[in-house]
Design a protein around this motif. Structure first.
Motif, PDB file in Angstrom:
ATOM      1  N   ARG A   1       0.598  -1.269  -0.013  1.00 58.59           N
ATOM      2  CA  ARG A   1       0.210  -0.124   0.148  1.00 58.59           C
ATOM      3  C   ARG A   1       0.682   1.387   0.346  1.00 58.59           C
ATOM      4  O   ARG A   1       0.405   2.164  -0.325  1.00 58.59           O
ATOM      5  N   ASP A   2       1.917   1.509   1.117  1.00 53.91           N
ATOM      6  CA  ASP A   2       2.712   2.398   0.879  1.00 53.91           C
ATOM      7  C   ASP A   2       4.537   2.031   1.426  1.00 53.91           C
ATOM      8  O   ASP A   2       4.888   1.430   2.337  1.00 53.91           O
ATOM      9  N   PRO A   3       5.071   1.938  -0.053  1.00 57.45           N
ATOM     10  CA  PRO A   3       6.478   1.357   0.174  1.00 57.45           C
ATOM     11  C   PRO A   3       6.971   2.124   1.067  1.00 57.45           C
ATOM     12  O   PRO A   3       7.930   1.434   1.961  1.00 57.45           O
ATOM     13  N   SER A   4       6.912   3.959   1.202  1.00 60.61           N
ATOM     14  CA  SER A   4       7.878   4.621   2.351  1.00 60.61           C
ATOM     15  C   SER A   4       6.802   3.953   4.009  1.00 60.61           C
ATOM     16  O   SER A   4       7.649   5.007   4.596  1.00 60.61           O
ATOM     17  N   MET A   5       6.178   3.071   3.704  1.00 59.69           N
ATOM     18  CA  MET A   5       5.731   3.415   5.300  1.00 59.69           C
ATOM     19  C   MET A   5       6.970   2.292   5.864  1.00 59.69           C
ATOM     20  O   MET A   5       7.542   1.435   5.515  1.00 59.69           O
ATOM     21  N   ARG A   6       7.570   2.763   6.899  1.00 63.62           N
ATOM     22  CA  ARG A   6       8.557   2.689   8.370  1.00 63.62           C
ATOM     23  C   ARG A   6       7.857   1.466   8.756  1.00 63.62           C
ATOM     24  O   ARG A   6       6.940   1.616   9.875  1.00 63.62           O
ATOM     25  N   ILE A   7       8.496  -0.815   9.060  1.00 59.14           N
ATOM     26  CA  ILE A   7       7.038  -0.993   9.471  1.00 59.14           C
ATOM     27  C   ILE A   7       8.359  -1.967   9.905  1.00 59.14           C
ATOM     28  O   ILE A   7       9.669  -1.919   9.792  1.00 59.14           O
ATOM     29  N   VAL A   8       8.037  -1.778  11.351  1.00 58.32           N
ATOM     30  CA  VAL A   8       8.531  -2.884  12.571  1.00 58.32           C
ATOM     31  C   VAL A   8       8.159  -3.967  12.646  1.00 58.32           C
ATOM     32  O   VAL A   8       6.918  -4.242  13.068  1.00 58.32           O
ATOM     33  N   VAL A   9       8.524  -5.619  12.581  1.00 58.38           N
ATOM     34  CA  VAL A   9       8.458  -6.616  13.085  1.00 58.38           C
ATOM     35  C   VAL A   9       8.797  -6.492  14.155  1.00 58.38           C
ATOM     36  O   VAL A   9      10.013  -6.922  14.211  1.00 58.38           O
ATOM     37  N   LEU A  10       7.694  -7.152  15.055  1.00 56.46           N
ATOM     38  CA  LEU A  10       8.426  -7.680  16.749  1.00 56.46           C
ATOM     39  C   LEU A  10       7.493  -8.792  17.256  1.00 56.46           C
ATOM     40  O   LEU A  10       7.053  -9.368  16.187  1.00 56.46           O
ATOM     41  N   THR A  11       8.626 -10.185  17.428  1.00 57.86           N
ATOM     42  CA  THR A  11       8.417 -11.597  18.373  1.00 57.86           C
ATOM     43  C   THR A  11       9.125 -12.466  19.368  1.00 57.86           C
ATOM     44  O   THR A  11      10.164 -11.310  19.208  1.00 57.86           O
ATOM     45  N   GLY A  12       8.420 -13.262  19.340  1.00 54.76           N
ATOM     46  CA  GLY A  12       8.675 -13.485  20.437  1.00 54.76           C
ATOM     47  C   GLY A  12       9.991 -15.197  19.991  1.00 54.76           C
ATOM     48  O   GLY A  12       9.658 -16.050  20.758  1.00 54.76           O
ATOM     49  N   PHE A  13      10.049 -15.118  18.607  1.00 55.18           N
ATOM     50  CA  PHE A  13       9.959 -16.726  18.250  1.00 55.18           C
ATOM     51  C   PHE A  13      10.728 -15.792  16.992  1.00 55.18           C
ATOM     52  O   PHE A  13      11.196 -16.336  15.806  1.00 55.18           O
TER      53      PHE A  13
END
Length: 181
Positions: free
Chosen positions: A77-89
């Protein structure tokens, strides 16, 4: 090099744990972000019909689904969006896929708002990261596997014990030693 801070402070928190999502929402709102919480892929799709955020925090495991699907949707939808993935795995494979799909950073839980906000602002890798492996004890590896299987089975102890090849009472004793979140 630091990323340009976007004046738009809109944020999606994609997290299936309602308590953790609520905590992140309050914490980011105190920092003047406009936060929308989504608990699964369908909620992300519906929220994207109303607004496209500048930032997103996405949990890797969303119930029976994968947060990677949400990363792909958001980034498309927006390639400039700043996305952070969080995980416990955390794993190398999921970290690589998250970055390929458009995430700017991948953080292992527990991560706080400061960590996440710092990750939004980082564009480049850190060459000073030590190349030594993180020592993980067998107890921690065992606990991570038990917890992962518990999540997969919807916290059904009998089914978890069966999948792990443990007696149900043995698993129950192990669980008494550590609190399941």
């Amino acid at each position: 090099m630091e990323a340009t801070v976007k004046p738009d402070r809109s944020l999606f928190v994609v997290e299936d744990d309602a308590t953790f999502a609520r905590t992140l929402k309050r914490s980011f709102e105190k920092r003047d972000y406009d936060v929308v919480v989504c608990h699964d892929r369908d909620a992300v799709m519906a929220a994207l019909e109303k607004a496209v955020p500048a930032y997103a925090v996405v949990d890797l495991k969303l119930g029976a689904g994968s947060g990677l699907e949400c990363v792909k949707l958001l980034s498309a939808r927006d390639p400039s969006m700043r996305i952070v993935v969080l995980t416990g795995f955390a794993s190398i494979a999921t970290a690589v896929e998250a970055i390929k799909l458009g995430a700017c950073h991948y953080l292992a839980k527990p991560a706080n708002t400061d960590d996440i906000e710092a990750a939004f602002g980082r564009d480049e890798g850190d060459v000073s990261v030590p190349l030594t492996s993180r020592p993980t004890s067998i107890k921690n590896l065992e606990w991570e596997r038990i917890h992962e299987t518990l999540v997969e089975t919807g916290f059904n102890i009998s089914e978890t014990a069966r999948r792990l090849g443990l007696h149900r009472r043995t698993l129950a004793r192990k669980l008494e030693k550590r609190v399941v979140q």
